[in-house]
Design an enzyme around this catalytic site. Structure first.
Site, PDB file in Angstrom:
ATOM      1  N   GLY A 253      35.869  40.335  39.913  1.00  0.00           N
ATOM      2  CA  GLY A 253      34.654  40.362  39.103  1.00  0.00           C
ATOM      3  C   GLY A 253      34.839  39.568  37.833  1.00  0.00           C
ATOM      4  O   GLY A 253      35.679  38.659  37.759  1.00  0.00           O
ATOM      5  N   SER A 254      34.077  39.931  36.826  1.00  0.00           N
ATOM      6  CA  SER A 254      34.077  39.171  35.579  1.00  0.00           C
ATOM      7  C   SER A 254      35.356  39.424  34.767  1.00  0.00           C
ATOM      8  O   SER A 254      36.048  40.440  34.961  1.00  0.00           O
ATOM      9  CB  SER A 254      32.872  39.586  34.749  1.00  0.00           C
ATOM     10  OG  SER A 254      32.919  40.980  34.523  1.00  0.00           O
ATOM     11  N   GLY A 258      37.786  42.825  34.172  1.00  0.00           N
ATOM     12  CA  GLY A 258      39.247  42.794  34.256  1.00  0.00           C
ATOM     13  C   GLY A 258      39.904  43.282  32.977  1.00  0.00           C
ATOM     14  O   GLY A 258      40.948  43.949  33.003  1.00  0.00           O
ATOM     15  N   GLU A 275      41.182  39.328  40.248  1.00  0.00           N
ATOM     16  CA  GLU A 275      40.563  38.045  40.647  1.00  0.00           C
ATOM     17  C   GLU A 275      39.305  37.906  39.813  1.00  0.00           C
ATOM     18  O   GLU A 275      38.246  38.426  40.178  1.00  0.00           O
ATOM     19  CB  GLU A 275      40.219  38.071  42.143  1.00  0.00           C
ATOM     20  CG  GLU A 275      41.404  38.205  43.070  1.00  0.00           C
ATOM     21  CD  GLU A 275      42.180  36.903  43.252  1.00  0.00           C
ATOM     22  OE1 GLU A 275      41.747  35.862  42.713  1.00  0.00           O
ATOM     23  OE2 GLU A 275      43.215  36.941  43.922  1.00  0.00           O
ATOM     24  N   CYS A 309      32.919  32.016  42.125  1.00  0.00           N
ATOM     25  CA  CYS A 309      33.966  32.017  41.097  1.00  0.00           C
ATOM     26  C   CYS A 309      34.576  30.625  40.980  1.00  0.00           C
ATOM     27  O   CYS A 309      35.054  30.227  39.924  1.00  0.00           O
ATOM     28  CB  CYS A 309      35.031  33.048  41.424  1.00  0.00           C
ATOM     29  SG  CYS A 309      35.662  32.897  43.094  1.00  0.00           S
TER      30      CYS A 309
END
Ligand code: NAD
Length: 522
Positions: A253-254, A258, A275, A309
């Site tokens: 995710g963003s 994270g 990720e 991404c």
């Protein structure tokens, strides 16, 4: 941005989209799914579609108690699964792969409805699931450790790899099925069990994946509690983050997510695989094949409406090619059909929601204030009133005087900034100047430039490509990035090691007891 009418198409009605989703789910569940799909608008998880911006169904949200019970069940199933021979575990994933082949169109239809991907990209995402299942099946016979030369006579030194435990998987909206498969296929052959918290924006695709895995488990007599689905928002995700029984949290995710998840898992000494966002660049050198570069750039920047991404967000063009390049990209953008992603011929579908559109407008306003020259980027009126709540845009290309702070942000929309350079050192420095480190590319026919870009003092990203764009990775390689992208690696190569624990074993098969480093003791 002004609203213009381009590529006007008719959007499907909400009834039509509901019917398509019901049909795909019924095929996957092998029964009607009416009990699972409540009327839109009630309390629960809202399944909606960016195609028209409307709600489709309401689903039952997982409670905190149910989430705890799912982790308990997964932890219990782990005690059986970890000692099941790995090739037998592989048979489960092989069956999952077969079911994915059988239901490729059904699942892709749900991906298009919920995430707004054009049909070809949605099918590609399901193909990625099939590919990773096949990879994982092979891996189930190759989970090997090394034998290392011991310094002591009559001793054997080796490494063995063992299952880790419960893997908590948190996923983003833009790869609603592939990222689950990357994690689950590998985790399951490694002997782990899985608890999945998908994006709150894509619950239907998640239900479908879970149903296919449950069917695969039934078909091969694997324990049904190997895999669980938690439907809900951030709160439910936080349960995976904080529960000490979850050995690994694999979160996609963003960067913001994270930054919340990483320290919390570290606090309890859990393992984390992150990720996160990217801000991917392509360097275009004077020797580049411009036809190839334009094609690679347009797919990487405008594909998935800029919501990958690995989307190309920056072009770093040599001053000698910049004008031609911008003109050709802008020309290609003008011919990209924007509209209903389920219609043949559409290449750019909708943004996921209004916030994504507002972010795009804000970024373009800032870029203009910083001296950027913008081409494209207008909202596209698709379907008149029917599309009032949907957000379709023309991809934007923005010539920037330099990499101002807005260029350092990942705006999750199709904005391509172009800056220029004179020397390769300068270009590499610009490539590396952003906080994220996911993907990068160079377009060149000069082998020195290509090698320099991939060298230790070249691109600092997890992915560094030559003469292809930044997106569209194959599953065979390890996927992931550095810096704020989080450092995780998933999918192919030796990424499986993140899902296992390593033990070093020294075996003395002699009748002596020599100590290491020549130490004498008594
Ligand atoms: P997001 O961060 O809003 O949400 C991702 C997931 O995290 C969702 O399931 C959400 O519910 C959950 N979440 C959010 N905060 C949490 C918390 N504090 N604790 C636990 N769970 C939490 O991301 P998004 O908008 O769905 O996806 C877009 C972003 O994902 C982009 O930044 C994109 O670059 C990134 N992404 C990265 C990769 C990669 O492999 N590097 C792949 C896909 C998407």
């Amino acid at each position: 941005m002004t609203s213009v009418e381009l590529n006007k198409t008719t959007l499907p009605s909400v009834d039509d989209l509901q019917a398509r989703a019901r049909e795909a789910l019924a095929a996957i569940f092998e029964r009607p799914v009416d009990t699972e799909l409540g009327e839109p608008g009630g309390p629960g998880v809202h399944a909606s579609t960016p195609i028209t911006g409307e709600a489709l169904f309401t689903l039952v949200e997982t409670t905190a108690q149910e989430a705890r019970a799912a982790i308990t069940a997964a932890a219990e199933a782990f005690t059986v699964w970890r000692t099941t021979p790995a090739p037998v575990r592989g048979a489960l994933v092989a069956r999952l792969g077969e079911l994915l082949i059988e239901h490729k169109e059904d699942l892709a239809c749900l991906v298009t409805i919920e995430a707004g991907k054009i049909t070809s990209e949605a099918l590609g995402e399901v193909q990625e699931m099939i590919d990773v299942c096949q990879f994982a099946v092979g891996l189930s016979r190759q989970l090997y450790g090394r034998t290392i030369a011991s310094e002591r006579p009559g001793h054997r030194l080796m490494e063995t790899w063992h299952p880790l435990g419960v893997v908590g998987v948190i996923t983003a909206f833009n790869f609603p099925v592939a990222v689950w498969a990357w994690n689950s296929a590998i985790a399951l052959v490694c002997g782990d069990t899985v608890v999945w918290k998908p994006s709150e924006l894509t619950p239907l695709t998640a239900m479908a994946c879970q149903a296919l895995l449950e069917r695969a488990a039934r078909d091969v007599d694997a324990p049904p509690a190997l895999s669980h689905l938690l439907l809900g928002g951030r709160d439910i995700g936080e349960q995976l983050v904080d529960d000490p029984r979850v050995a690994l949290v694999s979160a996609t995710g963003s960067v913001r997510m994270g930054q919340q998840v990483g320290p919390r898992v570290a606090q309890r000494f859990g393992k984390v695989l992150l990720e996160l966002g990217g801000n991917n660049a392509a360097i275009v050198t004077p020797s580049a094949d411009l036809d190839l570069a334009v094609r690679g750039i347009v797919f990487a920047a405008a594909g998935t409406a800029g919501q990958r991404c690995t989307t190309l967000r920056r072009v770093i063009a040599h001053t000698s090619v910049a004008d031609t390049l911008i003109e050709r990209i802008a020309g290609a953008y003008r011919s990209l059909p924007v509209g209903d992603p389920s219609t043949d011929g559409t290449l750019v579908g909708p943004l996921i929601h209004e916030t994504a559109y507002r972010d795009m407008v804000g970024a373009l306003e800032q870029a203009r204030a910083d001296g950027g020259e913008i081409t494209g980027g207008e909202r596209v009126d698709v379907g008149g009133d029917a599309g009032a709540g949907a957000f379709y845009v023309n991809p934007a290309v923005v010539r920037m005087p330099s990499q101002t702070p807005i260029v350092h942000d990942e705006t999750f929309a199709p904005i391509l900034y172009v800056v220029t350079y004179e020397t390769l050192e300068e270009a590499i420095a610009l490539n590396n100047a952003v906080p994220q480190g996911l993907s990068s590319a160079i377009f060149t026919t000069d082998i020195r430039e290509a090698e320099r870009f991939m060298a230790a003092d070249g691109s600092d990203c997890g992915i560094a490509n030559v003469n292809i764009g930044t997106s569209g990775a194959e599953i065979g390689g390890a996927f992931g990035g550095e810096k704020q992208t989080g450092g995780g690696r998933e999918s192919g190569s030796d990424s499986w090691k993140a899902y296992m624990r390593r033990a070093t074993n020294t075996v003395n098969y002699s009748s002596e007891l020599p100590l290491a480093q020549g130490v004498k003791f008594g």
